[in-house]
Design a protein around this motif. Structure first.
Motif, PDB file in Angstrom:
ATOM      1  N   SER A  23     -52.603  75.346  -3.850  1.00  0.00           N
ATOM      2  CA  SER A  23     -52.481  74.949  -2.493  1.00  0.00           C
ATOM      3  C   SER A  23     -52.601  76.281  -1.301  1.00  0.00           C
ATOM      4  O   SER A  23     -52.304  76.176  -0.283  1.00  0.00           O
ATOM      5  CB  SER A  23     -50.992  74.496  -2.236  1.00  0.00           C
ATOM      6  N   SER A  24     -53.061  77.398  -2.092  1.00  0.00           N
ATOM      7  CA  SER A  24     -53.184  78.578  -1.234  1.00  0.00           C
ATOM      8  C   SER A  24     -54.564  78.401  -0.409  1.00  0.00           C
ATOM      9  O   SER A  24     -55.307  77.493  -0.533  1.00  0.00           O
ATOM     10  CB  SER A  24     -53.283  79.739  -1.888  1.00  0.00           C
ATOM     11  N   ARG A  25     -54.420  79.164   0.676  1.00  0.00           N
ATOM     12  CA  ARG A  25     -55.644  78.940   1.728  1.00  0.00           C
ATOM     13  C   ARG A  25     -56.821  79.217   0.867  1.00  0.00           C
ATOM     14  O   ARG A  25     -57.497  78.505   1.277  1.00  0.00           O
ATOM     15  CB  ARG A  25     -55.347  79.886   2.802  1.00  0.00           C
ATOM     16  N   TRP A  26     -57.038  80.450   0.296  1.00  0.00           N
ATOM     17  CA  TRP A  26     -58.227  80.667  -0.404  1.00  0.00           C
ATOM     18  C   TRP A  26     -58.557  79.770  -1.472  1.00  0.00           C
ATOM     19  O   TRP A  26     -59.471  79.377  -1.873  1.00  0.00           O
ATOM     20  CB  TRP A  26     -58.372  82.081  -0.858  1.00  0.00           C
ATOM     21  N   GLY A  27     -57.483  79.253  -2.252  1.00  0.00           N
ATOM     22  CA  GLY A  27     -57.510  78.479  -3.325  1.00  0.00           C
ATOM     23  C   GLY A  27     -58.425  77.125  -3.113  1.00  0.00           C
ATOM     24  O   GLY A  27     -59.116  76.398  -3.678  1.00  0.00           O
ATOM     25  N   VAL A  28     -57.556  76.677  -1.976  1.00  0.00           N
ATOM     26  CA  VAL A  28     -58.124  75.345  -1.242  1.00  0.00           C
ATOM     27  C   VAL A  28     -59.691  75.372  -0.999  1.00  0.00           C
ATOM     28  O   VAL A  28     -60.323  74.431  -1.206  1.00  0.00           O
ATOM     29  CB  VAL A  28     -57.358  74.868  -0.185  1.00  0.00           C
TER      30      VAL A  28
END
Length: 123
Positions: A23-28
């Motif tokens: 759910s992290s910005r970069w992960g998403v």
């Protein structure tokens, strides 16, 4: 770990880290917006994601790879050629997160009205 023992509310549960990675910005952005479309190289990912540092991208990819979301393939050539793609688990995760993005996009006017109303009340 059995699913009955998974508790993302418990700060000691390892599932919490997976939730944070997904759910992290970069992960998403990596899993949903880019790798869902197909295999990409590190440099392609970096160019496509505005504002991400090389270090943060590398750390995010490593975390997603460790969690079984991203597949990393190193080709034995010079210079090294590394491809990233989603695993089956990553594809399933991307489908779920895409539903959230679709909700946000489809009802953006409601989110925006709520934010404006909130900001007006706080003045």
């Amino acid at each position: 770990m059995e699913s009955a023992l998974v508790d993302v509310f418990d700060m000691k549960c390892p599932s919490r880290a997976v939730m944070e990675h997904l759910s992290s910005r970069w992960g998403v952005l990596i899993q949903i917006m880019l790798l869902r479309e197909g295999t990409m190289r590190f440099s392609e990912l970096r160019r496509a994601i505005g504002g991400v540092s090389e270090k943060m991208l590398a750390q995010t990819l490593q975390a997603l790879e460790r969690d079984g979301i991203v597949r990393r393939v190193v080709h034995p050539v010079i210079p090294p050629h590394v491809d990233y793609s989603l695993t089956d688990l990553g594809t399933d995760a991307a489908t779920v997160v895409t539903a959230l993005f679709d909700l946000i996009a489809g009802r953006w006017d409601e989110f925006e009205r709520a934010q404006v109303a909130y900001d007006e009340r706080k003045k």
